[in-house]
Design an enzyme around this catalytic site. Structure first.
Site, short mmCIF file in Angstrom:
data_model
loop_
_atom_site.label_atom_id
_atom_site.label_comp_id
_atom_site.label_asym_id
_atom_site.label_seq_id
_atom_site.Cartn_x
_atom_site.Cartn_y
_atom_site.Cartn_z
N ASN A 202 -17.63 12.17 6.30
CA ASN A 202 -16.62 11.13 6.29
C ASN A 202 -16.51 10.74 4.70
OD1 ASN A 202 -15.95 10.45 9.11
ND2 ASN A 202 -18.10 10.33 9.14
N GLU A 203 -15.53 11.63 4.17
CA GLU A 203 -15.12 11.67 2.79
C GLU A 203 -14.45 10.29 2.45
OE1 GLU A 203 -17.08 13.11 1.17
OE2 GLU A 203 -17.03 15.26 1.36
N PRO A 204 -14.45 10.09 1.15
CA PRO A 204 -13.74 8.63 0.57
C PRO A 204 -12.18 8.56 1.34
CG PRO A 204 -14.77 9.67 -1.07
CD PRO A 204 -14.93 10.49 0.05
#
Ligand code: F6R
Length: 670
Positions: free
Chosen positions: A177-179
């Site tokens: 879950n990237e930025p």
């Protein structure tokens, strides 16, 4: 224990045994257990997981684990395997769900997370294969959404996740879950952040081979677990851990969403805790003695530098009010006054500065000359010294410490430079064929041996690329060797003191995981034993995009561990320099070598010798500046920092951090 029979990790629970006794800080929005090292931390978490598993006996609802991959949980899985073998811990009633999988990577691929889980856990315990779930990275794009929904349904059908293990990426991701990932996000396909890909590129043999997409559980999926433990080890995780623990809850750092969970704990080692307020600026939490800490020299220096920057004033201009208003009244109470505290910090900083990085020649030292700081007493009087500079690639020596290298040679030391890997992977096909064409045009090629080479050029003409082969790699290595020889000439290091180690780990084919072997360690060890250096300079820059520096430092550590008993090792001193990717912070620096404008230009000339690394270097990462520019920007910025702290105004400074070999073996931030 709570109603699910799970050891209670609630926000109010007592610290785990073996953890730091530091008072939990009001800055920390989530419980954090700090262990002296990752091995102890992994064992503690393994014990908790074992307790959970044992509380779900055969016949009842299975224990459901959420699992992570990556380097972080390796020790945890090794401990669970040991408990299975030696303590009869059974996984027969365990169901697992992995967080994520690279998209378009086959399960049989050694870099797939399915393969990772089999290799590190599933193949070594009695888990039922059908009970292990990892998202399928091979489903067709059109079927991904359905696959993700089905994954969520399976978690639900299993009764939900009881215990979720997480790592944290340097982007602050949990799972992938990237930025920008929303709190309500579910299992889905995502695009990986460039920093995440850079960190993974060591495993995939370069960024260009690293997947761009992955399937990951969503933030909401993760937060639905009954209990969550996030693990983090190493200095390179310290900043992001701090942001996740102390910063606001934000989709820009998805680990910060964990602050909203009632049964979560960060379990981290001391290095990963380094940026937390309780370690970095503990005076903000109250009197140090109440926290079991003392105002030792390093703490005083850190506080004074911190205050000087905060108040934007040179150290010697700080006043009692500056200290009081910033919460440092404890320090001036101990030191007596701002004046004394200023001097204590200032002298330490001043003593890092030396124009004599290898020490002075005692026969030429006049009384009244400044002492040969900051070298250790054992080697300080030896002159000239045997000095070994370890350069991971053929250009790291001049990029990271070119000015100091020239200085050491000029002062008359016996300076050796060892290039640990050939650097062949960073030579473009164009650069190699240009050199080959020169050889042919100049009539220098020997017709009896060059046929294959002409074919290579023809191949390049036709396709624009060269095949990956040992011949091509060897030739590219020679190109880089010639560049290193040229740069060493600029620095005055004679060719017979250059050592091209060509460590085998680097020769793994593109896309193959690079791993150190005993052969790499033996090569480094043999060189160390032959030179028996008084001073070793090595690249402590662990941020490089291809992971080579990390492995090179590992090779040095393993080689030193083998020779640890020899007298020369006890006498030697190790200095770490930083390369193109990052700099030491002012409070970490033990030696600062100022450079004159002429020396900066000479270093630039040496870096220019690495022609294949100019303009189109294959590994520039996100930063588009060339290496000479980075080197100059970095060393000028450090000079400005020293100047702003109130020290003399230099053109540029190269900085080093000292490790005694035994400290290095114990604390190496890998
Ligand atoms: C792995 C995962 C990632 C990693 C994180 C840290 O399944 O979901 O979030 O936990 O990237 O990776 P390492 O442990 O290799 O530093």
């Amino acid at each position: 224990m709570d109603s699910h029979g799970i050891p209670n990790f609630s926000k109010r629970s007592a610290p785990m045994t073996g953890t730091s006794t530091a008072t939990p800080s009001r800055f920390e929005h989530v419980p954090v257990a700090v262990f002296p090292d990752s091995a102890q931390a992994s064992r503690a978490v393994a014990r908790d997981i074992a307790a959970l598993i044992r509380s779900h006996p055969a016949g009842g609802r299975p224990a459901v684990l959420g699992l992570a991959t990556g380097s972080t949980p390796l020790g945890l899985y090794a401990e669970l395997v040991r408990m299975h073998r030696e303590e009869g811990l059974s996984f027969a009633n365990v169901v697992t769900f992995n967080l994520d999988e690279y998209y378009r990577v086959l399960p049989s691929n050694p870099r797939s997370y399915r393969h990772f889980m089999q290799a590190h856990l599933f193949d070594h315990v009695d888990i039922v294969p059908a009970n292990t779930h990892v998202p399928d990275g091979t489903v067709a794009l059109a079927d991904v959404d359905a696959h993700c929904r089905a994954y969520e349904e399976k978690i639900h059908a299993a009764g939900g996740i009881d215990f979720q293990i997480l790592g944290i990426g340097r982007t602050g991701h949990i799972g992938f879950n990237e930025p920008g990932s929303a709190r309500r996000s579910r299992t889905r396909i995502v695009t990986l952040d460039s920093l995440t890909r850079r960190d993974a590129s060591g495993d995939f043999g370069g960024e260009e081979n690293t997947p761009r997409h992955a399937i990951t559980m969503g933030v909401r999926t993760i937060l639905e677990a009954r209990q969550i433990v996030l693990l983090a080890w190493g200095q390179h995780k310290a900043e992001i851990v701090c942001e996740a623990v102390e910063g606001p809850v934000t989709p820009q750092i998805t680990a910060s969403f964990l602050q909203e969970h009632d049964h979560v704990r960060f379990v981290i080692d001391r290095a990963a805790a380094g940026a937390l307020t309780r370690y970095r600026t503990p005076w903000l939490l109250g009197t140090l003695s109440d926290q079991g800490l003392t105002w030792d020299a390093a703490m005083v220096r850190r506080a004074v530098i911190w205050l000087s920057r905060l108040r934007k004033k040179a150290v010697l201009k700080l006043t009692d009010e500056d200290y009081n208003e910033a919460g440092l009244e404890d320090l001036i109470r101990i030191q007596g006054s701002a004046y004394d505290a200023n001097l204590a910090g200032f002298y330490q900083l001043q003593h890092t500065i030396t124009g004599w990085p290898g020490g002075r020649d005692p026969s030429k030292t006049r009384s009244g000359d400044a002492p040969a700081r900051p070298l250790k007493a054992a080697s300080a009087g030896v002159f000239p010294k045997r000095i070994l500079v370890l350069s991971p690639h053929p250009d790291d020596d001049v990029i990271g410490m070119g000015g100091t290298l020239c200085r050491l040679v000029e002062h008359g030391h016996e300076v050796h430079v060892a290039y640990q890997v050939s650097g062949a992977n960073a030579v473009s096909d164009d650069a190699l064929t240009r050199t080959l064409r020169f050889v042919f045009d100049a009539g220098l090629a020997d017709a009896s041996t060059d046929t294959g080479l002409r074919e290579l050029c023809a191949l390049h003409d036709a396709s624009g690329t060269l095949p990956e082969s040992p011949v091509v790699a060897r030739l590219k290595g020679i190109v880089r060797r010639q560049e290193a020889l040229a740069a060493a000439r600029v620095c005055g290091v004679p060719a017979e003191r250059l050592h091209f180690l060509d460590l085998p780990f680097y020769r793994a084919a593109t896309g193959k995981r690079r791993q150190l072997s005993g052969e790499d360690t033996a090569i480094v060890g043999e060189l160390l034993g032959r030179i028996r250096p008084h001073l070793i300079f090595a690249a402590g820059d662990l941020d490089d995009p291809h992971g080579t520096h990390r492995l090179c430092l590992h090779a040095l550590r393993d080689a030193l561990a083998r020779t640890a008993g020899e007298p020369w090792v006890r006498e030697s001193e190790l200095w770490l320099y930083r390369g193109a990717w990052s700099e030491w912070s002012a409070d970490e620096i033990d030696m600062a070598v100022p450079l004159s404008p002429r020396e900066v230009l000479r270093r630039r000339r040496a870096i220019f010798c690495h022609e294949t690394q100019k303009d189109l270097a294959l590994f520039l990462g996100d930063d588009r500046r060339e290496f000479w520019q980075r080197s100059e920007d970095r060393s000028r910025r450090l000079a400005e920092t020293y100047n702003a702290l109130g020290l003399a105004e230099y053109e540029a400074i190269e900085a080093f951090k000292r490790y005694a070999p035994e400290e290095f073996l114990r604390d190496l931030p890998l």
